[in-house]
Design a protein around this motif. Structure first.
Motif, PDB file in Angstrom:
ATOM      1  N   VAL A 223       0.839  -1.201   0.000  1.00  0.00           N
ATOM      2  CA  VAL A 223       0.000   0.000   0.000  1.00  0.00           C
ATOM      3  C   VAL A 223       0.874   1.252   0.000  1.00  0.00           C
ATOM      4  O   VAL A 223       0.600   2.216  -0.728  1.00  0.00           O
ATOM      5  CB  VAL A 223      -0.965  -0.007   1.204  1.00  0.00           C
ATOM      6  N   ASN A 224       1.937   1.239   0.782  1.00  0.00           N
ATOM      7  CA  ASN A 224       2.862   2.377   0.782  1.00  0.00           C
ATOM      8  C   ASN A 224       3.537   2.541  -0.576  1.00  0.00           C
ATOM      9  O   ASN A 224       3.766   3.676  -1.035  1.00  0.00           O
ATOM     10  CB  ASN A 224       3.909   2.211   1.882  1.00  0.00           C
ATOM     11  N   TRP A 225       3.861   1.431  -1.237  1.00  0.00           N
ATOM     12  CA  TRP A 225       4.423   1.500  -2.584  1.00  0.00           C
ATOM     13  C   TRP A 225       3.438   2.176  -3.531  1.00  0.00           C
ATOM     14  O   TRP A 225       3.810   3.014  -4.351  1.00  0.00           O
ATOM     15  CB  TRP A 225       4.755   0.096  -3.083  1.00  0.00           C
ATOM     16  N   LEU A 226       2.168   1.819  -3.380  1.00  0.00           N
ATOM     17  CA  LEU A 226       1.138   2.389  -4.237  1.00  0.00           C
ATOM     18  C   LEU A 226       0.957   3.883  -3.970  1.00  0.00           C
ATOM     19  O   LEU A 226       0.767   4.675  -4.903  1.00  0.00           O
ATOM     20  CB  LEU A 226      -0.178   1.648  -4.000  1.00  0.00           C
ATOM     21  N   ILE A 227       1.029   4.271  -2.706  1.00  0.00           N
ATOM     22  CA  ILE A 227       0.925   5.689  -2.356  1.00  0.00           C
ATOM     23  C   ILE A 227       2.033   6.487  -3.036  1.00  0.00           C
ATOM     24  O   ILE A 227       1.817   7.596  -3.540  1.00  0.00           O
ATOM     25  CB  ILE A 227       0.977   5.870  -0.826  1.00  0.00           C
ATOM     26  N   GLU A 228       3.230   5.908  -3.077  1.00  0.00           N
ATOM     27  CA  GLU A 228       4.378   6.609  -3.655  1.00  0.00           C
ATOM     28  C   GLU A 228       4.418   6.532  -5.180  1.00  0.00           C
ATOM     29  O   GLU A 228       4.899   7.463  -5.840  1.00  0.00           O
ATOM     30  CB  GLU A 228       5.671   6.020  -3.082  1.00  0.00           C
ATOM     31  N   ASN A 229       3.920   5.451  -5.756  1.00  0.00           N
ATOM     32  CA  ASN A 229       4.106   5.217  -7.184  1.00  0.00           C
ATOM     33  C   ASN A 229       2.831   5.238  -8.023  1.00  0.00           C
ATOM     34  O   ASN A 229       2.911   5.292  -9.254  1.00  0.00           O
ATOM     35  CB  ASN A 229       4.792   3.860  -7.391  1.00  0.00           C
ATOM     36  N   GLY A 230       1.678   5.185  -7.372  1.00  0.00           N
ATOM     37  CA  GLY A 230       0.429   5.109  -8.121  1.00  0.00           C
ATOM     38  C   GLY A 230      -0.098   6.469  -8.540  1.00  0.00           C
ATOM     39  O   GLY A 230       0.420   7.517  -8.132  1.00  0.00           O
ATOM     40  N   ASN A 231      -1.142   6.451  -9.351  1.00  0.00           N
ATOM     41  CA  ASN A 231      -1.794   7.672  -9.811  1.00  0.00           C
ATOM     42  C   ASN A 231      -3.017   8.047  -8.987  1.00  0.00           C
ATOM     43  O   ASN A 231      -3.404   9.214  -8.951  1.00  0.00           O
ATOM     44  CB  ASN A 231      -2.214   7.520 -11.279  1.00  0.00           C
ATOM     45  N   SER A 232      -3.625   7.070  -8.339  1.00  0.00           N
ATOM     46  CA  SER A 232      -4.822   7.332  -7.535  1.00  0.00           C
ATOM     47  C   SER A 232      -4.425   7.719  -6.108  1.00  0.00           C
ATOM     48  O   SER A 232      -3.679   6.979  -5.457  1.00  0.00           O
ATOM     49  CB  SER A 232      -5.719   6.089  -7.488  1.00  0.00           C
ATOM     50  N   PRO A 233      -4.879   8.866  -5.617  1.00  0.00           N
ATOM     51  CA  PRO A 233      -4.598   9.224  -4.219  1.00  0.00           C
ATOM     52  C   PRO A 233      -5.165   8.186  -3.266  1.00  0.00           C
ATOM     53  O   PRO A 233      -6.232   7.628  -3.514  1.00  0.00           O
ATOM     54  CB  PRO A 233      -5.304  10.576  -4.043  1.00  0.00           C
ATOM     55  N   VAL A 234      -4.430   7.921  -2.196  1.00  0.00           N
ATOM     56  CA  VAL A 234      -4.848   6.924  -1.200  1.00  0.00           C
ATOM     57  C   VAL A 234      -4.949   7.605   0.162  1.00  0.00           C
ATOM     58  O   VAL A 234      -4.049   8.330   0.563  1.00  0.00           O
ATOM     59  CB  VAL A 234      -3.850   5.750  -1.119  1.00  0.00           C
ATOM     60  N   GLU A 235      -6.052   7.361   0.854  1.00  0.00           N
ATOM     61  CA  GLU A 235      -6.187   7.893   2.213  1.00  0.00           C
ATOM     62  C   GLU A 235      -6.897   6.870   3.096  1.00  0.00           C
ATOM     63  O   GLU A 235      -7.556   5.953   2.598  1.00  0.00           O
ATOM     64  CB  GLU A 235      -6.959   9.218   2.222  1.00  0.00           C
ATOM     65  N   PHE A 236      -6.732   7.029   4.388  1.00  0.00           N
ATOM     66  CA  PHE A 236      -7.358   6.124   5.352  1.00  0.00           C
ATOM     67  C   PHE A 236      -8.619   6.772   5.907  1.00  0.00           C
ATOM     68  O   PHE A 236      -8.623   7.960   6.236  1.00  0.00           O
ATOM     69  CB  PHE A 236      -6.407   5.808   6.508  1.00  0.00           C
ATOM     70  N   MET A 237      -9.682   5.979   6.038  1.00  0.00           N
ATOM     71  CA  MET A 237     -10.881   6.487   6.700  1.00  0.00           C
ATOM     72  C   MET A 237     -10.577   6.720   8.167  1.00  0.00           C
ATOM     73  O   MET A 237      -9.926   5.902   8.822  1.00  0.00           O
ATOM     74  CB  MET A 237     -12.036   5.494   6.560  1.00  0.00           C
ATOM     75  N   ALA A 238     -11.049   7.823   8.699  1.00  0.00           N
ATOM     76  CA  ALA A 238     -10.783   8.175  10.100  1.00  0.00           C
ATOM     77  C   ALA A 238     -11.518   7.221  11.038  1.00  0.00           C
ATOM     78  O   ALA A 238     -12.570   6.690  10.704  1.00  0.00           O
ATOM     79  CB  ALA A 238     -11.238   9.606  10.354  1.00  0.00           C
TER      80      ALA A 238
END
Length: 238
Positions: A223-238
């Motif tokens: 998931v961290n790899w995707l955050i750094e390398n992907g095109n879609s923003p990633v966030e966690f639900m609070a």
């Protein structure tokens, strides 16, 4: 994630866990045979319709799952897509929420997966070396499926966009098909498992075994790899 990049991660996983690739290949080939026989797969355009340009909520089966399901229920937006990782399907159905897509290696609550599929969920059914018996038993009972594999080669009927656990494979699927945003729910990456992840445990939440903790660390890494390398923003639900 392309196959070449995934292949380098895959070799590391095999080495780290002491797995062999032969059973992964055997499982992938079996899944292809079953899909060819029953023709119960859907075109990938159906996945694209559900994901492209949408906010995609990915539900894992961690300890925060139930809280996040209730949060979603209270603030339900019709123009979103819900992807459930395996056993998270059960928690969603308990609140009368049918996921659009389920990503599963079929070791969660199979009755919930079958029910959700019957209600319209596409199932991305994953083949790996340890679930050949489940593929033989359940794939023919499903409809509207997409086959997936972790073996790093091209197949006619199977996808492989990267990812090691059901949860991070959900994220790579959302990335591949152009999600506007990926919101992670019930994705805790800790040291605990829930009854949704492991239906046979005695309590709602228990300490995970060493192998499961290790798998969760890999999921977090991907998931961290995707955050750094992907095109879609990633966030966690609070």
């Amino acid at each position: 994630m392309d196959l070449k990049t995934w292949g380098s991660f895959y070799e590391k996983i095999l080495d780290d866990f002491g797995y062999g690739s032969a059973e992964d290949l055997k499982s992938a080939e079996l899944l292809e045979e079953i899909i060819e026989k029953f023709k119960n797969n859907v075109n990938l355009s159906e996945i694209s319709k559900k994901i492209f340009g949408k906010e995609v909520y990915v539900f894992g089966a961690g300890p925060s799952l139930k809280k996040h399901v209730l949060n979603l229920k209270e603030n339900m937006n019709q123009d979103i897509t819900i992807i459930a990782a395996d056993g998270a399907t059960k928690a969603l159905l308990e609140e009368n929420i049918v996921p659009d897509i389920i990503v599963s290696d079929l070791d969660g609550d199979i009755n919930s997966i079958l029910k959700s599929n019957d209600l319209g969920s596409i199932v991305v059914a994953h083949a790996h070396g340890d679930n050949i018996d489940k593929l033989e038993k359940y794939i023919e009972l499903l409809k509207n499926i997409v086959g997936s594999t972790q073996f790093p080669k091209k197949f006619d009927f199977l996808i492989n966009y990267g990812g090691f656990t059901d949860g991070d494979r959900c994220c790579f699927l959302a990335e591949e098909f152009g999600a506007k945003k990926i919101i992670l729910c019930g994705m805790d990456f800790g040291i605990y498992v829930t009854k949704y992840s492991r239906p046979n445990i005695e309590n709602d939440v228990e300490l995970a075994d060493e192998v499961k903790v290790k798998k969760l660390k890999y999921a977090e890494m991907f998931v961290n790899w995707l955050i750094e390398n992907g095109n879609s923003p990633v966030e966690f639900m609070a």
